[in-house]
Design a protein around this motif. Structure first.
Motif, PDB file in Angstrom:
ATOM      1  N   THR A 129      41.319  41.738  46.277  1.00 10.40           N
ATOM      2  CA  THR A 129      41.570  42.250  44.929  1.00 10.40           C
ATOM      3  C   THR A 129      42.210  41.176  44.049  1.00 10.40           C
ATOM      4  OG1 THR A 129      43.765  43.080  45.519  1.00 10.40           O
ATOM      5  CG2 THR A 129      41.897  44.581  45.820  1.00 10.40           C
ATOM      6  N   PHE A 130      42.265  41.470  42.753  1.00 10.62           N
ATOM      7  CA  PHE A 130      42.886  40.572  41.771  1.00 10.62           C
ATOM      8  C   PHE A 130      43.699  41.433  40.811  1.00 10.62           C
ATOM      9  CE2 PHE A 130      42.918  38.455  37.623  1.00 10.62           C
ATOM     10  CZ  PHE A 130      43.347  37.177  37.963  1.00 10.62           C
ATOM     11  N   SER A 131      45.023  41.233  40.788  1.00 10.03           N
ATOM     12  CA  SER A 131      45.898  41.955  39.862  1.00 10.03           C
ATOM     13  C   SER A 131      46.305  41.036  38.720  1.00 10.03           C
ATOM     14  CB  SER A 131      47.146  42.475  40.592  1.00 10.03           C
ATOM     15  OG  SER A 131      46.788  43.417  41.577  1.00 10.03           O
ATOM     16  N   TYR A 132      46.434  41.599  37.529  1.00 10.56           N
ATOM     17  CA  TYR A 132      46.622  40.753  36.353  1.00 10.56           C
ATOM     18  C   TYR A 132      47.436  41.462  35.275  1.00 10.56           C
ATOM     19  CZ  TYR A 132      43.223  43.840  34.241  1.00 10.56           C
ATOM     20  OH  TYR A 132      42.592  44.964  33.758  1.00 10.56           O
ATOM     21  N   LYS A 133      47.943  40.642  34.345  1.00 11.56           N
ATOM     22  CA  LYS A 133      48.479  41.114  33.071  1.00 11.56           C
ATOM     23  C   LYS A 133      47.737  40.366  31.978  1.00 11.56           C
ATOM     24  CE  LYS A 133      53.170  42.466  34.445  1.00 11.56           C
ATOM     25  NZ  LYS A 133      54.627  42.262  34.211  1.00 11.56           N
ATOM     26  N   LEU A 134      47.278  41.094  30.959  1.00  8.37           N
ATOM     27  CA  LEU A 134      46.477  40.481  29.910  1.00  8.37           C
ATOM     28  C   LEU A 134      46.959  40.932  28.542  1.00  8.37           C
ATOM     29  CD1 LEU A 134      42.735  39.831  29.690  1.00  8.37           C
ATOM     30  CD2 LEU A 134      43.760  41.292  27.937  1.00  8.37           C
ATOM     31  N   ILE A 143      46.121  35.649  29.986  1.00 11.01           N
ATOM     32  CA  ILE A 143      46.009  36.411  31.225  1.00 11.01           C
ATOM     33  C   ILE A 143      46.700  35.654  32.354  1.00 11.01           C
ATOM     34  CG2 ILE A 143      43.718  35.409  31.708  1.00 11.01           C
ATOM     35  CD1 ILE A 143      43.062  38.101  33.138  1.00 11.01           C
ATOM     36  N   LYS A 144      47.419  36.391  33.196  1.00 11.44           N
ATOM     37  CA  LYS A 144      48.048  35.783  34.360  1.00 11.44           C
ATOM     38  C   LYS A 144      47.780  36.622  35.594  1.00 11.44           C
ATOM     39  CE  LYS A 144      52.738  37.712  33.726  1.00 11.44           C
ATOM     40  NZ  LYS A 144      54.169  37.341  33.547  1.00 11.44           N
ATOM     41  N   LYS A 145      47.706  35.938  36.728  1.00 13.43           N
ATOM     42  CA  LYS A 145      47.502  36.600  38.005  1.00 13.43           C
ATOM     43  C   LYS A 145      48.853  37.019  38.551  1.00 13.43           C
ATOM     44  CE  LYS A 145      45.844  35.745  42.712  1.00 13.43           C
ATOM     45  NZ  LYS A 145      45.224  34.764  43.631  1.00 13.43           N
ATOM     46  N   THR A 146      48.957  38.281  38.982  1.00 14.44           N
ATOM     47  CA  THR A 146      50.225  38.795  39.499  1.00 14.44           C
ATOM     48  C   THR A 146      50.183  39.113  40.983  1.00 14.44           C
ATOM     49  OG1 THR A 146      49.610  41.059  38.862  1.00 14.44           O
ATOM     50  CG2 THR A 146      50.862  39.763  37.254  1.00 14.44           C
ATOM     51  N   ALA A 147      48.979  39.241  41.555  1.00 18.78           N
ATOM     52  CA  ALA A 147      48.851  39.513  42.990  1.00 18.78           C
ATOM     53  C   ALA A 147      47.383  39.426  43.380  1.00 18.78           C
ATOM     54  CB  ALA A 147      49.403  40.900  43.349  1.00 18.78           C
ATOM     55  N   GLY A 148      47.128  39.392  44.708  1.00 22.87           N
ATOM     56  CA  GLY A 148      45.763  39.412  45.210  1.00 22.87           C
ATOM     57  C   GLY A 148      45.275  38.055  45.665  1.00 22.87           C
ATOM     58  N   LYS A 149      44.061  38.056  46.253  1.00 21.74           N
ATOM     59  CA  LYS A 149      43.487  36.830  46.817  1.00 21.74           C
ATOM     60  C   LYS A 149      42.109  36.494  46.247  1.00 21.74           C
ATOM     61  CE  LYS A 149      45.625  37.405  51.408  1.00 21.74           C
ATOM     62  NZ  LYS A 149      45.333  37.500  52.872  1.00 21.74           N
ATOM     63  N   SER A 207      46.837  45.157  25.082  1.00 22.72           N
ATOM     64  CA  SER A 207      47.330  44.586  26.335  1.00 22.72           C
ATOM     65  C   SER A 207      46.952  45.517  27.475  1.00 22.72           C
ATOM     66  CB  SER A 207      48.846  44.381  26.287  1.00 22.72           C
ATOM     67  OG  SER A 207      49.519  45.617  26.139  1.00 22.72           O
ATOM     68  N   LYS A 208      46.903  44.951  28.677  1.00 23.21           N
ATOM     69  CA  LYS A 208      46.538  45.761  29.836  1.00 23.21           C
ATOM     70  C   LYS A 208      47.064  45.117  31.105  1.00 23.21           C
ATOM     71  CE  LYS A 208      42.641  48.126  32.037  1.00 23.21           C
ATOM     72  NZ  LYS A 208      41.168  48.364  31.992  1.00 23.21           N
ATOM     73  N   THR A 209      47.526  45.939  32.026  1.00 20.89           N
ATOM     74  CA  THR A 209      47.912  45.525  33.369  1.00 20.89           C
ATOM     75  C   THR A 209      47.027  46.277  34.348  1.00 20.89           C
ATOM     76  OG1 THR A 209      50.198  45.132  32.703  1.00 20.89           O
ATOM     77  CG2 THR A 209      49.790  45.438  35.051  1.00 20.89           C
ATOM     78  N   GLY A 210      46.446  45.560  35.320  1.00 19.88           N
ATOM     79  CA  GLY A 210      45.543  46.270  36.212  1.00 19.88           C
ATOM     80  C   GLY A 210      45.213  45.513  37.478  1.00 19.88           C
ATOM     81  N   LYS A 211      44.348  46.129  38.283  1.00 22.48           N
ATOM     82  CA  LYS A 211      43.855  45.544  39.532  1.00 22.48           C
ATOM     83  C   LYS A 211      42.343  45.677  39.532  1.00 22.48           C
ATOM     84  CE  LYS A 211      45.977  46.401  43.443  1.00 22.48           C
ATOM     85  NZ  LYS A 211      46.456  47.097  44.683  1.00 22.48           N
ATOM     86  N   VAL A 212      41.655  44.580  39.875  1.00 25.06           N
ATOM     87  CA  VAL A 212      40.201  44.554  39.829  1.00 25.06           C
ATOM     88  C   VAL A 212      39.635  44.447  41.239  1.00 25.06           C
ATOM     89  CG1 VAL A 212      38.176  43.365  38.917  1.00 25.06           C
ATOM     90  CG2 VAL A 212      40.266  43.458  37.570  1.00 25.06           C
TER      91      VAL A 212
END
Length: 241
Positions: free
Chosen positions: A123-128, A62-68, A36-41
């Motif tokens: 940016t794109f923040s996610y949890k996977l 995977i889900k989007k948690t923040a960003g545009k 698993s990983k949580t991050g910002k791309v």
């Protein structure tokens, strides 16, 4: 005499086949998160998440948690991109629940997920999570191999068993040292020693295999109680019937 030896050989082969069949039929698997990983791309630096499948079926979540940023999630099996498994997120400021892609017939294959930000300034923040199943309950995802010098310990941790039973396997790979094996069970944030499962790997023994009745995470410690001898080991915990 020749007939008797032939009969003994046949009996041995039948017993061997029966033993192998019993071992296979007793094999159990439990659902597990392989990684698993949580991050910002950012646009110039895609995220790469890799693991090895321990079961035929694997699900990427995977889900989007923040960003545009507009973002594309590419999935690879043994470095071959799975064209029909791509997950896409449109640009815009929003969040989502988990979006999934399932892979079949991938046991022992390498899985890679690449999260590609296709925007320049956003940016794109996610949890996977990459979910599958495994017979090993060890938090490492499989057996642990190493060597202990005298008066030192090795500890492995396990996930809870979906069968309410964990088979603990400790094998001697080398060395003449005597080893002590102790098991703890997790209760809330603390650990309780399960004295009834204390074991000793004697100098003359090649392995200890025993079953712990528990549906909770476990901590298994192997201690080399010798002063001058080493103990080469393999440790694992498996879901059991």
């Amino acid at each position: 005499m020749k007939t008797l030896n032939t009969l003994k050989a046949k009996i041995f082969i039948v017993a061997l086949i029966a033993s192998a069949f019993t071992f296979q039929s007793n094999a159990q698997t439990c659902a597990t998160t392989l990684t698993s990983k949580t991050g910002k791309v950012y646009s110039v630096n895609p995220a790469n998440i890799t693991t090895k499948a321990t079961s035929d079926k694997v699900t990427i979540r995977i889900k989007k948690t923040a960003g545009k940023a507009e973002t594309q999630v590419n999935i690879y099996v043994n470095n071959v991109m799975q064209q029909n498994k791509t997950i896409e997120f449109d640009n815009g400021k929003y969040t989502t629940g988990y979006r999934t892609a399932t892979l079949n017939n991938v046991k022992n294959k390498n899985i890679k997920v690449k999260v590609v930000n296709q925007s320049v300034g956003n940016t794109f923040s996610y949890k996977l999570k990459i979910d599958g199943a495994s017979s090993s309950l060890a938090s490492t995802g499989g057996k642990v191999v190493g060597s202990l010098v005298g008066q030192t310990n090795k500890t492995i941790y396990t996930n809870n068993s979906c069968t309410n039973k964990a088979r603990i396997v400790v094998r001697r790979n080398s060395g003449k040292a005597r080893g002590n094996i102790r098991v703890w069970e997790k209760n809330g944030s603390s650990w309780s020693l399960l004295n009834q499962y204390n074991q000793t790997l004697e100098k003359s023994e090649s392995q200890k295999v025993f079953t712990v009745n528990s549906n909770k995470p476990l901590k298994v410690e192997l201690r080399n109680v010798s002063i001058g001898n080493n103990l080469g080991y393999t440790m694992n915990a498996l879901a059991a019937n």
